[in-house]
Design a protein around this motif. Structure first.
Motif, PDB file in Angstrom:
ATOM      1  N   PHE B  42       4.066  83.166 -45.247  1.00  0.00           N
ATOM      2  CA  PHE B  42       4.337  83.728 -44.556  1.00  0.00           C
ATOM      3  C   PHE B  42       3.181  84.328 -43.903  1.00  0.00           C
ATOM      4  CE2 PHE B  42       5.820  88.052 -43.863  1.00  0.00           C
ATOM      5  CZ  PHE B  42       6.861  87.566 -42.428  1.00  0.00           C
ATOM      6  N   GLU B  43       1.900  84.731 -45.095  1.00  0.00           N
ATOM      7  CA  GLU B  43       1.240  85.345 -44.414  1.00  0.00           C
ATOM      8  C   GLU B  43       0.339  84.794 -43.241  1.00  0.00           C
ATOM      9  OE1 GLU B  43      -0.895  87.137 -47.379  1.00  0.00           O
ATOM     10  OE2 GLU B  43      -0.107  88.350 -47.260  1.00  0.00           O
ATOM     11  N   ASN B  44      -0.757  83.169 -43.894  1.00  0.00           N
ATOM     12  CA  ASN B  44      -0.561  82.818 -42.548  1.00  0.00           C
ATOM     13  C   ASN B  44      -0.071  82.403 -41.456  1.00  0.00           C
ATOM     14  OD1 ASN B  44      -2.710  80.588 -41.428  1.00  0.00           O
ATOM     15  ND2 ASN B  44      -0.604  78.733 -42.433  1.00  0.00           N
ATOM     16  N   PHE B  45       1.822  82.148 -41.513  1.00  0.00           N
ATOM     17  CA  PHE B  45       2.368  82.486 -39.667  1.00  0.00           C
ATOM     18  C   PHE B  45       1.928  83.559 -38.997  1.00  0.00           C
ATOM     19  CE2 PHE B  45       6.334  82.865 -38.038  1.00  0.00           C
ATOM     20  CZ  PHE B  45       6.446  82.264 -37.043  1.00  0.00           C
ATOM     21  N   ARG B  46       2.200  84.538 -40.182  1.00  0.00           N
ATOM     22  CA  ARG B  46       2.282  86.209 -39.060  1.00  0.00           C
ATOM     23  C   ARG B  46       0.595  85.609 -38.586  1.00  0.00           C
ATOM     24  NH1 ARG B  46       3.335  91.660 -42.456  1.00  0.00           N
ATOM     25  NH2 ARG B  46       1.346  90.833 -43.448  1.00  0.00           N
ATOM     26  N   ASP B  47      -0.638  85.987 -39.440  1.00  0.00           N
ATOM     27  CA  ASP B  47      -2.013  85.775 -38.778  1.00  0.00           C
ATOM     28  C   ASP B  47      -1.856  85.223 -37.898  1.00  0.00           C
ATOM     29  OD1 ASP B  47      -3.027  87.737 -40.713  1.00  0.00           O
ATOM     30  OD2 ASP B  47      -3.322  85.800 -41.507  1.00  0.00           O
ATOM     31  N   ILE B  48      -1.488  84.022 -37.778  1.00  0.00           N
ATOM     32  CA  ILE B  48      -1.052  82.760 -36.463  1.00  0.00           C
ATOM     33  C   ILE B  48      -0.426  83.594 -35.227  1.00  0.00           C
ATOM     34  CG2 ILE B  48      -0.918  80.459 -35.695  1.00  0.00           C
ATOM     35  CD1 ILE B  48      -1.226  79.837 -38.464  1.00  0.00           C
ATOM     36  N   GLN B  49       0.116  84.100 -35.799  1.00  0.00           N
ATOM     37  CA  GLN B  49       1.495  84.398 -34.524  1.00  0.00           C
ATOM     38  C   GLN B  49       0.481  85.766 -33.507  1.00  0.00           C
ATOM     39  OE1 GLN B  49       3.661  81.642 -34.207  1.00  0.00           O
ATOM     40  NE2 GLN B  49       5.452  83.961 -34.053  1.00  0.00           N
ATOM     41  N   LEU B  50      -0.462  86.723 -34.331  1.00  0.00           N
ATOM     42  CA  LEU B  50      -1.333  87.685 -34.340  1.00  0.00           C
ATOM     43  C   LEU B  50      -2.006  87.713 -33.060  1.00  0.00           C
ATOM     44  CD1 LEU B  50      -0.374  90.258 -36.648  1.00  0.00           C
ATOM     45  CD2 LEU B  50       0.558  91.010 -35.021  1.00  0.00           C
ATOM     46  N   GLY B  51      -3.075  86.427 -34.293  1.00  0.00           N
ATOM     47  CA  GLY B  51      -3.518  85.671 -33.420  1.00  0.00           C
ATOM     48  C   GLY B  51      -3.859  85.632 -31.700  1.00  0.00           C
TER      49      GLY B  51
END
Ligand SMILES: [Ca+2]
Ligand SMILES: [Ca+2]
Lengths: 122, 122
Positions: B42-51
């Motif tokens: 989930f954190e990886n997904f969120r980081d990528i989305q935010l990026g």
């Protein structure tokens, strides 16, 4: 949405409508709209601002000419008593909305904040 | 801000905190945080989305590789039961907030809408 939340939202809507901030803003809009010259200057200023914002968001380059035009219009607006009063009212209203949002969004702030820090949702 | 408005905001904050949407969201966050693997995905997904969002807003180009990486992570997330439940809860909460905002912002909508149309603030 639960009936309870909907009721609270409606009560808040009424409170905003009756607030000094909103009645003041409404009065200032009225004043600008009644004044043909003020209205023209204000609409021109708003159009230019929105145009620049759109350009910025789309990543398009803003020319020196456009910046100068924006500055000129901003000066006109600042010198105009009724318009500058309207803009003050807009700013007060916007600050009120921000404050209200800060209060209302506290539960979500806390939730996301706690995850950000150490992953424990308290 | 008037005391009345502040009271309404606080009442609304409590109502949101007690809402089914919020308690559900909180429970799902807890579930994801307790699950080491879910939390990582989930954190990886969120980081990528935010990026990607940041890149988009700054007008920077998004590479084919980045799009593929985002799609892959989105797939992982969709296949993960706890995470997809969390994301459903997030969506429900976000819709609730939008609905509440629509109600609360009615006075301003009306004010700006009327000016847009014919310049009379009614
Ligand atoms: Ca924490
Ligand atoms: Ca009208």
């Amino acid at each position: 949405m639960s009936i309870n939340l909907y009721d609270h939202a409606n009560e808040m809507e009424r409170a905003i409508r009756q607030s000094e901030e909103f009645t003041q803003l409404k009065a200032m809009y009225d004043a600008v709209n009644k004044d043909e010259s003020a209205r023209g200057i204000f609409e021109n200023f708003r159009d230019i601002q929105l145009g620049l914002q759109e350009k910025q968001m789309s990543g398009a380059e803003i020319t020196e000419e456009e910046v100068e035009q924006a500055q000129k219009t901003a000066q006109l607006v600042q010198q105009h008593e009724i318009i500058s009063k309207l803009m003050e009212s807009e700013q007060r209203m916007s600050m009120l909305i921000q404050e209200l949002n800060k209060v209302i969004m506290k539960p979500l702030e806390e939730l996301y904040g706690s995850m950000e820090k150490d992953g424990n949702v308290q």
